[in-house]
Design a protein around this motif. Structure first.
Motif, PDB file in Angstrom:
ATOM      1  N   GLN A 336       0.680  -1.143  -0.098  1.00 31.54           N
ATOM      2  CA  GLN A 336       0.089  -0.205   0.015  1.00 31.54           C
ATOM      3  C   GLN A 336       0.880   1.418   0.078  1.00 31.54           C
ATOM      4  O   GLN A 336       0.331   2.415  -0.312  1.00 31.54           O
ATOM      5  N   ASP A 337       2.213   1.147   0.170  1.00 29.25           N
ATOM      6  CA  ASP A 337       3.127   2.359   0.357  1.00 29.25           C
ATOM      7  C   ASP A 337       3.569   2.743  -0.968  1.00 29.25           C
ATOM      8  O   ASP A 337       4.397   3.677  -1.018  1.00 29.25           O
ATOM      9  N   VAL A 338       3.271   1.916  -1.822  1.00 33.41           N
ATOM     10  CA  VAL A 338       3.721   2.009  -3.213  1.00 33.41           C
ATOM     11  C   VAL A 338       3.371   3.424  -3.674  1.00 33.41           C
ATOM     12  O   VAL A 338       4.093   4.069  -4.516  1.00 33.41           O
ATOM     13  N   LYS A 339       1.993   3.716  -3.546  1.00 33.88           N
ATOM     14  CA  LYS A 339       1.647   5.186  -3.840  1.00 33.88           C
ATOM     15  C   LYS A 339       2.447   6.281  -3.205  1.00 33.88           C
ATOM     16  O   LYS A 339       2.777   7.256  -3.938  1.00 33.88           O
ATOM     17  N   GLU A 340       2.914   6.144  -2.142  1.00 33.20           N
ATOM     18  CA  GLU A 340       3.900   6.892  -1.420  1.00 33.20           C
ATOM     19  C   GLU A 340       5.073   7.174  -2.136  1.00 33.20           C
ATOM     20  O   GLU A 340       5.601   8.257  -2.316  1.00 33.20           O
ATOM     21  N   ALA A 341       5.623   6.029  -2.368  1.00 32.14           N
ATOM     22  CA  ALA A 341       6.841   6.079  -3.431  1.00 32.14           C
ATOM     23  C   ALA A 341       6.661   6.641  -4.620  1.00 32.14           C
ATOM     24  O   ALA A 341       7.830   7.475  -4.968  1.00 32.14           O
ATOM     25  N   VAL A 342       5.578   6.636  -5.208  1.00 32.47           N
ATOM     26  CA  VAL A 342       5.387   7.380  -6.610  1.00 32.47           C
ATOM     27  C   VAL A 342       5.336   8.882  -6.074  1.00 32.47           C
ATOM     28  O   VAL A 342       5.933   9.622  -6.844  1.00 32.47           O
ATOM     29  N   ARG A 343       4.815   9.210  -5.111  1.00 35.74           N
ATOM     30  CA  ARG A 343       4.726  10.469  -4.629  1.00 35.74           C
ATOM     31  C   ARG A 343       6.204  11.201  -4.501  1.00 35.74           C
ATOM     32  O   ARG A 343       6.175  12.400  -4.829  1.00 35.74           O
ATOM     33  N   LEU A 344       6.878  10.387  -3.964  1.00 38.49           N
ATOM     34  CA  LEU A 344       8.467  11.009  -3.677  1.00 38.49           C
ATOM     35  C   LEU A 344       9.044  11.194  -4.779  1.00 38.49           C
ATOM     36  O   LEU A 344       9.948  12.076  -4.999  1.00 38.49           O
ATOM     37  N   LEU A 345       8.908  10.293  -5.933  1.00 42.62           N
ATOM     38  CA  LEU A 345       9.669  10.366  -7.301  1.00 42.62           C
ATOM     39  C   LEU A 345       9.109  11.770  -7.938  1.00 42.62           C
ATOM     40  O   LEU A 345       9.705  12.258  -8.430  1.00 42.62           O
ATOM     41  N   ASP A 346       7.758  11.946  -7.747  1.00 40.28           N
ATOM     42  CA  ASP A 346       7.340  13.102  -8.169  1.00 40.28           C
ATOM     43  C   ASP A 346       7.872  14.376  -7.498  1.00 40.28           C
ATOM     44  O   ASP A 346       8.339  15.188  -8.292  1.00 40.28           O
ATOM     45  N   ASP A 347       8.023  14.336  -6.476  1.00 39.16           N
ATOM     46  CA  ASP A 347       8.282  15.369  -5.623  1.00 39.16           C
ATOM     47  C   ASP A 347       9.841  15.637  -6.005  1.00 39.16           C
ATOM     48  O   ASP A 347      10.357  17.046  -5.934  1.00 39.16           O
ATOM     49  N   GLU A 348      10.779  14.657  -6.516  1.00 42.36           N
ATOM     50  CA  GLU A 348      12.085  14.721  -6.845  1.00 42.36           C
ATOM     51  C   GLU A 348      12.280  14.908  -8.444  1.00 42.36           C
ATOM     52  O   GLU A 348      13.320  15.164  -8.930  1.00 42.36           O
ATOM     53  N   GLY A 349      11.267  15.006  -9.037  1.00 42.38           N
ATOM     54  CA  GLY A 349      11.168  15.695 -10.416  1.00 42.38           C
ATOM     55  C   GLY A 349      11.515  14.360 -11.428  1.00 42.38           C
ATOM     56  O   GLY A 349      11.712  14.670 -12.463  1.00 42.38           O
ATOM     57  N   ARG A 350      11.223  13.101 -10.894  1.00 43.23           N
ATOM     58  CA  ARG A 350      11.686  12.110 -11.716  1.00 43.23           C
ATOM     59  C   ARG A 350      10.386  11.829 -12.714  1.00 43.23           C
ATOM     60  O   ARG A 350       9.375  12.390 -12.655  1.00 43.23           O
ATOM     61  N   GLN A 351      10.841  11.029 -13.709  1.00 45.40           N
ATOM     62  CA  GLN A 351       9.758  10.768 -14.841  1.00 45.40           C
ATOM     63  C   GLN A 351       9.444   9.437 -14.827  1.00 45.40           C
ATOM     64  O   GLN A 351       8.435   9.078 -15.556  1.00 45.40           O
ATOM     65  N   GLU A 352       9.946   8.346 -14.170  1.00 43.82           N
ATOM     66  CA  GLU A 352       9.610   6.908 -14.041  1.00 43.82           C
ATOM     67  C   GLU A 352       8.148   6.619 -13.728  1.00 43.82           C
ATOM     68  O   GLU A 352       7.749   5.801 -14.194  1.00 43.82           O
ATOM     69  N   HIS A 353       7.610   7.764 -13.048  1.00 43.83           N
ATOM     70  CA  HIS A 353       6.407   7.323 -12.574  1.00 43.83           C
ATOM     71  C   HIS A 353       5.296   7.957 -13.733  1.00 43.83           C
ATOM     72  O   HIS A 353       3.990   7.567 -13.495  1.00 43.83           O
ATOM     73  N   ILE A 354       5.628   8.692 -14.819  1.00 43.85           N
ATOM     74  CA  ILE A 354       4.827   9.235 -15.992  1.00 43.85           C
ATOM     75  C   ILE A 354       4.737   8.462 -17.081  1.00 43.85           C
ATOM     76  O   ILE A 354       3.612   8.204 -17.479  1.00 43.85           O
ATOM     77  N   LEU A 355       5.962   7.980 -17.429  1.00 43.91           N
ATOM     78  CA  LEU A 355       6.254   7.386 -18.938  1.00 43.91           C
ATOM     79  C   LEU A 355       7.029   6.141 -18.543  1.00 43.91           C
ATOM     80  O   LEU A 355       7.839   5.928 -17.765  1.00 43.91           O
TER      81      LEU A 355
END
Length: 468
Positions: A336-355
């Motif tokens: 259930q914490d995968v969603k939080e990991a994705v949020r942190l990726l977004d906060d760091e400006g990563r792209q792996e959660h988008i495409l």
């Protein structure tokens, strides 16, 4: 007359890295060769042959249209949401579309990302609900719980109003484990499936009574809708002003016409990697796997290989998911914490959660093979008869090398044809386009170089897919 309404929105963060913002789970093949959307369309087609109404995000429109086509549906109404406003407005748009020709059909509202193990039981449950829906009830389907579950909302039944139909006592939020155990033990509570069945007019009338602002903005947005290729584009400004709310909060918790039909069909919303593991075929040690996977001394785990061999050795209760550009390793109890990991990726400006590294476009796809400072290499596939838009780039030049097939290349006012092992160069600022005039896919390597290589450095002048 039953019209299916398939809700195919959502960003798909909980099944990362397989699911991405621009490629969420409803478009993925999670259980076999067919995608979740394709399985849903086939499921509702066993109930009614009428064309479905599909609601999706604008950025997913070509994925949706291609998968609708793949299952042989060529007359679907695909409504594009310019922004997400939850289920109450989305269903309102579908209801307005359904009554726009003067008819008042029953709407079977389903989500594109649910899995139903026993579709014949689902068909039977819909049959049980028909009379209630015809007389104006707003019917939902309560899933017979197989265990105490804290990840779902619950519906408490009241008294029986017909054969297999119950009055709704109340809707309950996701409970803690203590309450979930009490709910299941009582036999009075059901998981909230998010599947609904009612007349289009009955839903619109309920909105008018309990959420008139939602109805008002949706009517305004739909009144200004335009047709764009195979899509219905509603007015962006009007819809953006619409309140964001679910059908449960906006209507079902208030109406006196709410009814519930129990559903015992092996339903799950596949809301996490653990719930996907539960419905996968498993070996004698409780492992679910897909792709090129080798397991040794591994127990109760899910191993998903997308592109290469994955070996799991001596692990238990593990989630291991491999894609071209990311790998997830997680304890099954922490998914259930995968969603939080994705949020942190977004906060760091990563792209792996988008495409994904491999990105689908209406003309085909590209695979971002390599990139570095001031360069990027892509493998591009253009389907027969398809074409990239007439465009230019302000910050990058491009080299194209044809691997197979034939390319029709426009540079400025000149058109040339390239075949295998031939290449061309597109300077910065040069208007250009690429087309596959042949009968087989066109494969080419594109090498970009320049000061900025983002996908938003595209100025389009002409596009057959309406992306100007």
């Amino acid at each position: 007359m039953i019209v299916p309404v398939v809700m195919a929105g959502g960003s798909g963060t909980r099944l990362w890295p397989l699911s991405r913002k621009l490629y969420p789970k409803q478009f993925l093949s999670l259980l076999g060769e067919k995608t979740m959307l394709e399985l849903t369309l086939e499921r509702v087609r066993s109930i009614t042959q009428l064309p479905p109404i599909l609601i999706c995000n604008e950025e997913h429109r070509f994925l949706a249209a291609e998968q609708v086509r793949r299952v042989g549906v060529d007359d679907a109404s695909i409504i594009l949401e310019p922004c997400g406003r939850n289920t109450a407005p989305a269903i309102a748009l579908a209801a307005l579309r359904a009554v726009s020709n003067g008819e008042d059909p029953l709407l079977l509202v389903v989500a594109a990302d649910h899995f139903i193990e026993k579709p014949e039981a689902f068909v039977q449950a819909v049959g049980t609900a028909i009379n209630a829906a015809k007389k104006g009830d707003l019917v939902t389907f309560g899933v017979v719980p197989s265990k105490p579950e804290t990840g779902y909302g619950y519906i408490q039944k009241s008294h029986q109003t017909g054969q297999g139909i119950w009055k709704i006592a109340r809707f309950c939020e996701k409970p803690d484990i203590k309450d979930a155990r009490e709910y299941v033990a009582s036999g009075e509570y059901f998981w909230n499936s998010g599947i609904f069945f009612f007349r289009a007019s009955a839903y619109l009338e309920a909105l008018k009574t309990y959420a008139p602002d939602i109805l008002e903005y949706c009517q305004a947005a739909f009144a200004l809708a335009t047709n764009d290729l195979d899509f219905i584009r509603i007015d962006k400004d009007a819809f953006a002003n619409c309140p964001e709310n679910s059908i449960d909060y906006a209507v079902m918790e208030h109406t006196e016409r709410g009814a519930m039909v129990p559903l015992d069909a092996g339903w799950t919303d596949i809301g996490s990697w653990a719930s996907l593991w539960e419905v996968m075929a498993q070996d004698n040690k409780g492992n679910g796997s897909q792709g090129d996977v080798f397991l040794l001394d591994t127990v109760n785990s899910l191993v998903y290989a997308n592109n290469r061999l994955v070996v799991a050795l001596g692990v238990e209760n593990l989630i291991l998911v491999e894609t071209k550009d990311a790998v997830l390793v997680a304890d099954k109890a922490k998914v259930q914490d995968v969603k939080e990991a994705v949020r942190l990726l977004d906060d760091e400006g990563r792209q792996e959660h988008i495409l994904h590294r491999e990105v689908y476009r209406p003309w085909g796809k590209y695979d971002a093979i390599d990139e570095g400072n001031r360069y990027q290499v892509k493998r591009i596939t253009v389907q027969p008869g398809a074409a990239l838009s007439l465009q230019l780039h302000h910050h990058r030049a491009e080299h194209w090398i044809v691997v197979s097939g034939t390319a029709e290349v426009r540079l400025g006012d000149q058109i040339t044809f390239l075949t295998e092992n031939e290449s061309t160069y597109i300077p910065v600022g040069q208007i250009h386009s690429l087309k596959n005039p042949g009968k087989v896919p066109l494969e080419l390597i594109e090498v970009q170089s320049g000061t900025y290589l983002g996908e938003d450095d595209i100025v389009r002048f002409d596009d057959q897919y309406g992306r100007l």
